[in-house]
Motif scaffolding. Structure first.
Motif, PDB file in Angstrom:
ATOM      1  N   ALA A 321       1.973 -21.058  10.482  1.00  0.00           N
ATOM      2  CA  ALA A 321       1.007 -20.017  10.130  1.00  0.00           C
ATOM      3  C   ALA A 321      -0.363 -20.321  10.709  1.00  0.00           C
ATOM      4  O   ALA A 321      -1.136 -19.406  11.010  1.00  0.00           O
ATOM      5  CB  ALA A 321       0.927 -19.888   8.607  1.00  0.00           C
ATOM      6  N   SER A 322      -0.679 -21.604  10.920  1.00  0.00           N
ATOM      7  CA  SER A 322      -1.982 -21.988  11.481  1.00  0.00           C
ATOM      8  C   SER A 322      -2.138 -21.566  12.937  1.00  0.00           C
ATOM      9  O   SER A 322      -3.246 -21.524  13.458  1.00  0.00           O
ATOM     10  CB  SER A 322      -2.167 -23.500  11.368  1.00  0.00           C
ATOM     11  OG  SER A 322      -1.138 -24.178  12.071  1.00  0.00           O
ATOM     12  N   ALA A 323      -1.014 -21.253  13.614  1.00  0.00           N
ATOM     13  CA  ALA A 323      -1.094 -20.850  15.013  1.00  0.00           C
ATOM     14  C   ALA A 323      -1.492 -19.386  15.168  1.00  0.00           C
ATOM     15  O   ALA A 323      -1.879 -18.965  16.253  1.00  0.00           O
ATOM     16  CB  ALA A 323       0.250 -21.087  15.701  1.00  0.00           C
ATOM     17  N   LEU A 324      -1.409 -18.605  14.105  1.00  0.00           N
ATOM     18  CA  LEU A 324      -1.723 -17.179  14.163  1.00  0.00           C
ATOM     19  C   LEU A 324      -3.172 -16.940  13.782  1.00  0.00           C
ATOM     20  O   LEU A 324      -3.703 -17.571  12.865  1.00  0.00           O
ATOM     21  CB  LEU A 324      -0.820 -16.394  13.210  1.00  0.00           C
ATOM     22  CG  LEU A 324       0.667 -16.293  13.610  1.00  0.00           C
ATOM     23  CD1 LEU A 324       1.475 -15.773  12.440  1.00  0.00           C
ATOM     24  CD2 LEU A 324       0.826 -15.387  14.825  1.00  0.00           C
ATOM     25  N   GLN A 325      -3.804 -15.998  14.496  1.00  0.00           N
ATOM     26  CA  GLN A 325      -5.166 -15.590  14.178  1.00  0.00           C
ATOM     27  C   GLN A 325      -5.229 -14.063  14.172  1.00  0.00           C
ATOM     28  O   GLN A 325      -4.503 -13.396  14.923  1.00  0.00           O
ATOM     29  CB  GLN A 325      -6.167 -16.140  15.192  1.00  0.00           C
ATOM     30  CG  GLN A 325      -6.359 -17.644  15.119  1.00  0.00           C
ATOM     31  CD  GLN A 325      -7.021 -18.088  13.828  1.00  0.00           C
ATOM     32  OE1 GLN A 325      -7.768 -17.329  13.204  1.00  0.00           O
ATOM     33  NE2 GLN A 325      -6.742 -19.314  13.410  1.00  0.00           N
ATOM     34  N   ALA A 326      -6.087 -13.522  13.309  1.00  0.00           N
ATOM     35  CA  ALA A 326      -6.263 -12.074  13.225  1.00  0.00           C
ATOM     36  C   ALA A 326      -7.345 -11.645  14.208  1.00  0.00           C
ATOM     37  O   ALA A 326      -8.452 -12.199  14.214  1.00  0.00           O
ATOM     38  CB  ALA A 326      -6.644 -11.666  11.809  1.00  0.00           C
ATOM     39  N   MET A 327      -7.014 -10.657  15.010  1.00  0.00           N
ATOM     40  CA  MET A 327      -7.973 -10.052  15.946  1.00  0.00           C
ATOM     41  C   MET A 327      -7.981  -8.560  15.654  1.00  0.00           C
ATOM     42  O   MET A 327      -7.123  -7.808  16.150  1.00  0.00           O
ATOM     43  CB  MET A 327      -7.565 -10.316  17.397  1.00  0.00           C
ATOM     44  CG  MET A 327      -7.410 -11.788  17.752  1.00  0.00           C
ATOM     45  SD  MET A 327      -8.982 -12.669  17.869  1.00  0.00           S
ATOM     46  CE  MET A 327      -9.626 -11.985  19.378  1.00  0.00           C
ATOM     47  N   GLY A 328      -8.908  -8.141  14.811  1.00  0.00           N
ATOM     48  CA  GLY A 328      -8.911  -6.751  14.368  1.00  0.00           C
ATOM     49  C   GLY A 328      -7.720  -6.498  13.473  1.00  0.00           C
ATOM     50  O   GLY A 328      -7.507  -7.202  12.485  1.00  0.00           O
ATOM     51  N   GLU A 329      -6.911  -5.508  13.825  1.00  0.00           N
ATOM     52  CA  GLU A 329      -5.718  -5.191  13.047  1.00  0.00           C
ATOM     53  C   GLU A 329      -4.481  -5.896  13.585  1.00  0.00           C
ATOM     54  O   GLU A 329      -3.374  -5.651  13.093  1.00  0.00           O
ATOM     55  CB  GLU A 329      -5.488  -3.678  13.048  1.00  0.00           C
ATOM     56  CG  GLU A 329      -6.615  -2.880  12.398  1.00  0.00           C
ATOM     57  CD  GLU A 329      -6.333  -1.387  12.425  1.00  0.00           C
ATOM     58  OE1 GLU A 329      -5.317  -1.000  13.039  1.00  0.00           O
ATOM     59  OE2 GLU A 329      -7.120  -0.633  11.827  1.00  0.00           O
ATOM     60  N   HIS A 330      -4.637  -6.760  14.561  1.00  0.00           N
ATOM     61  CA  HIS A 330      -3.499  -7.389  15.216  1.00  0.00           C
ATOM     62  C   HIS A 330      -3.491  -8.887  14.940  1.00  0.00           C
ATOM     63  O   HIS A 330      -4.489  -9.482  14.552  1.00  0.00           O
ATOM     64  CB  HIS A 330      -3.537  -7.127  16.726  1.00  0.00           C
ATOM     65  CG  HIS A 330      -3.623  -5.667  17.085  1.00  0.00           C
ATOM     66  ND1 HIS A 330      -2.573  -4.795  16.921  1.00  0.00           N
ATOM     67  CD2 HIS A 330      -4.665  -4.924  17.583  1.00  0.00           C
ATOM     68  CE1 HIS A 330      -2.941  -3.583  17.309  1.00  0.00           C
ATOM     69  NE2 HIS A 330      -4.208  -3.636  17.717  1.00  0.00           N
ATOM     70  N   ARG A 331      -2.308  -9.483  15.171  1.00  0.00           N
ATOM     71  CA  ARG A 331      -2.148 -10.933  15.098  1.00  0.00           C
ATOM     72  C   ARG A 331      -1.898 -11.459  16.506  1.00  0.00           C
ATOM     73  O   ARG A 331      -1.141 -10.855  17.270  1.00  0.00           O
ATOM     74  CB  ARG A 331      -0.971 -11.310  14.196  1.00  0.00           C
ATOM     75  CG  ARG A 331      -1.175 -10.924  12.735  1.00  0.00           C
ATOM     76  CD  ARG A 331      -2.258 -11.779  12.098  1.00  0.00           C
ATOM     77  NE  ARG A 331      -2.444 -11.463  10.687  1.00  0.00           N
ATOM     78  CZ  ARG A 331      -3.270 -10.552  10.235  1.00  0.00           C
ATOM     79  NH1 ARG A 331      -3.997  -9.838  11.103  1.00  0.00           N
ATOM     80  NH2 ARG A 331      -3.397 -10.327   8.955  1.00  0.00           N
ATOM     81  N   VAL A 332      -2.538 -12.572  16.838  1.00  0.00           N
ATOM     82  CA  VAL A 332      -2.394 -13.128  18.182  1.00  0.00           C
ATOM     83  C   VAL A 332      -2.005 -14.593  18.096  1.00  0.00           C
ATOM     84  O   VAL A 332      -2.290 -15.286  17.109  1.00  0.00           O
ATOM     85  CB  VAL A 332      -3.690 -12.980  19.009  1.00  0.00           C
ATOM     86  CG1 VAL A 332      -4.072 -11.521  19.165  1.00  0.00           C
ATOM     87  CG2 VAL A 332      -4.824 -13.785  18.383  1.00  0.00           C
ATOM     88  N   VAL A 333      -1.327 -15.030  19.144  1.00  0.00           N
ATOM     89  CA  VAL A 333      -1.032 -16.436  19.375  1.00  0.00           C
ATOM     90  C   VAL A 333      -1.671 -16.810  20.704  1.00  0.00           C
ATOM     91  O   VAL A 333      -1.638 -16.027  21.662  1.00  0.00           O
ATOM     92  CB  VAL A 333       0.487 -16.682  19.412  1.00  0.00           C
ATOM     93  CG1 VAL A 333       0.797 -18.085  19.910  1.00  0.00           C
ATOM     94  CG2 VAL A 333       1.088 -16.474  18.037  1.00  0.00           C
ATOM     95  N   PHE A 334      -2.260 -17.989  20.791  1.00  0.00           N
ATOM     96  CA  PHE A 334      -2.913 -18.423  22.014  1.00  0.00           C
ATOM     97  C   PHE A 334      -1.905 -19.187  22.873  1.00  0.00           C
ATOM     98  O   PHE A 334      -1.579 -20.349  22.589  1.00  0.00           O
ATOM     99  CB  PHE A 334      -4.130 -19.284  21.694  1.00  0.00           C
ATOM    100  CG  PHE A 334      -5.278 -18.502  21.125  1.00  0.00           C
ATOM    101  CD1 PHE A 334      -6.218 -17.901  21.947  1.00  0.00           C
ATOM    102  CD2 PHE A 334      -5.399 -18.335  19.748  1.00  0.00           C
ATOM    103  CE1 PHE A 334      -7.266 -17.171  21.422  1.00  0.00           C
ATOM    104  CE2 PHE A 334      -6.445 -17.604  19.208  1.00  0.00           C
ATOM    105  CZ  PHE A 334      -7.375 -17.011  20.045  1.00  0.00           C
ATOM    106  N   ALA A 335      -1.408 -18.494  23.915  1.00  0.00           N
ATOM    107  CA  ALA A 335      -0.432 -19.095  24.817  1.00  0.00           C
ATOM    108  C   ALA A 335      -1.137 -20.003  25.811  1.00  0.00           C
ATOM    109  O   ALA A 335      -2.233 -19.700  26.291  1.00  0.00           O
ATOM    110  CB  ALA A 335       0.347 -18.011  25.555  1.00  0.00           C
ATOM    111  N   ALA A 336      -0.507 -21.128  26.103  1.00  0.00           N
ATOM    112  CA  ALA A 336      -1.063 -22.070  27.076  1.00  0.00           C
ATOM    113  C   ALA A 336      -0.814 -21.545  28.489  1.00  0.00           C
ATOM    114  O   ALA A 336       0.323 -21.275  28.873  1.00  0.00           O
ATOM    115  CB  ALA A 336      -0.424 -23.442  26.897  1.00  0.00           C
TER     116      ALA A 336
END
Length: 389
Positions: A321-336
């Motif tokens: 769950a720590s890998a997910l972040q909220a960006m507005g109404e969406h959820r994002v994962v930071f891909a390497a």
């Protein structure tokens, strides 16, 4: 000066030619700008989702990279609850004989051992019972002697058999009377012998803690008054309420995790009881977990959260769950990606206390930032503000 028709025709040809020339120059330039607008916008959009970091910078920021892959989720349901005394290990101590309090050697909150004296009372009823026992034993002793004598005389043909039989019957009656008097004392928990006939020692039924005390020196107590409550705090009940729609998820034997905002620890257990009826007022059922409490940390009255763990479910892609972040109404994962991390919008599914299923947006095997992703989100927001200005 008048202008002839030939002159008018020449002037019109010159103007038309100039207009065509201007159009020929302007039209390609306009098309060229239009064709190059989309690539520039696309490049700016891509840069707005990229956080540029070297591997050394990422390591210094505590950003750990993991590979997306399958996982196992353990969904759970949370319920509010409260720690209560284990009623199976809680005793409400009564004197079982009326009397006056002569001594109370224990205090509220004190740890006591099984058989330890809680209070000493003086009781006339107990004096009568002990006197009855002593008298019965004296009669039994005399009856034993009489029987032995009559049995010897009967064997020697000195006395009649009837005397022997009467002596034997008297001995049996005296034995029954002595046993009955002793059982009366045992029934009230009194010792057969004491420094005084009327002295009654009230003792702890098992190891525990004095959680209630309702007697004081010189007080007259009845034989039904609850004077002490002793609780074995080695185990307690974690009780929680379950709404009707959640009863299917709470079954006897289900594993649970218990936590409290007041304590910096958790405990594991199993559901031992689920009430068969719904409360008339609350329309909820009561469930219970017997919780081991060796350090006495879980105290009755403490509010808790009970998380009931459901059966495990395998998923194709799971991330912390720590890998997910909220960006507005969406959820994002930071891909390497080469040169840093790219924010990718994902669609999530099921989750448990630690992991979240990713349905779309992150392919198996893709590297992604697993920890400290809030730093990447903050850097992305900072870059977006600078870009707008």
């Amino acid at each position: 000066m008048s202008i002839s028709k030939k002159q008018w025709a020449a002037m019109a040809a010159i103007v038309l030619g100039g207009a065509l020339a201007v159009a020929a120059v302007l039209l390609p330039a306009g098309h060229e700008d239009h064709d190059h607008a989309n690539p520039e916008q696309a490049e700016g959009h891509a840069e707005s989702r990229l956080v540029k970091l070297t591997d050394a910078q990422a390591a210094e920021a505590g950003i750990r990279v993991a590979r997306a892959g399958p996982g196992v989720l353990r969904p759970s349901s949370e319920f509010p609850g409260e720690i209560r005394f284990n009623e199976d290990r809680t005793a409400h101590v009564v004197p079982r004989v009326a009397g006056v309090v002569e001594a109370v050697p224990v205090d509220l909150g004190q740890q006591v051992r099984k058989g330890q004296v809680l209070a000493v009372m003086a009781s006339t009823a107990l004096s009568d019972l002990r006197s009855e026992l002593h008298s019965a034993r004296k009669r039994l002793e005399l009856a034993e002697q009489t029987y032995e004598r009559e049995a010897r005389l009967w064997r020697e043909r000195v006395s009649a058999e009837q005397d022997y039989l009467q002596a034997r019957a008297a001995r049996e009656e005296a034995r029954i009377a002595a046993q009955n008097a002793a059982q009366k004392l045992r029934a009230i928990g009194a010792d057969e012998a004491a420094p005084a006939l009327n002295q009654y020692a009230l003792r702890a039924p098992f190891d525990g803690t004095v959680v209630e005390k309702h007697m004081s020196l010189g007080e007259a107590m009845s034989d039904t008054a609850t004077v002490f409550t002793i609780a074995d705090m080695g185990t307690v009940w974690a009780e929680f309420i379950v709404a009707p729609q959640d009863l299917a998820a709470v079954r006897v034997g289900e594993r649970v995790t218990i936590s409290s905002s007041a304590l910096n620890e958790t405990a594991q257990g199993e559901v031992s009881y689920v009430g068969p009826l719904l409360g008339a007022q609350t329309r909820t059922a009561t469930a219970r977990v017997i919780l081991r409490n060796p350090r006495m940390a879980w105290r009755p009255g403490l509010f808790i959260t009970v998380r009931v763990l459901r059966p495990e479910e395998a998923v194709a892609v799971a991330v912390p769950a720590s890998a997910l972040q909220a960006m507005g109404e969406h959820r994002v994962v930071f891909a390497a990606v080469p040169g840093g991390f790219e924010a990718r919008e994902v669609r999530t599914g099921r989750r448990d206390a630690e992991y979240v299923e990713v349905l779309e947006g992150l392919e198996p095997g893709t590297g992604y930032a697993q920890t400290n992703t809030f730093l990447l989100k903050a850097e992305l927001g900072k870059a977006a503000v600078e870009h707008n200005h």
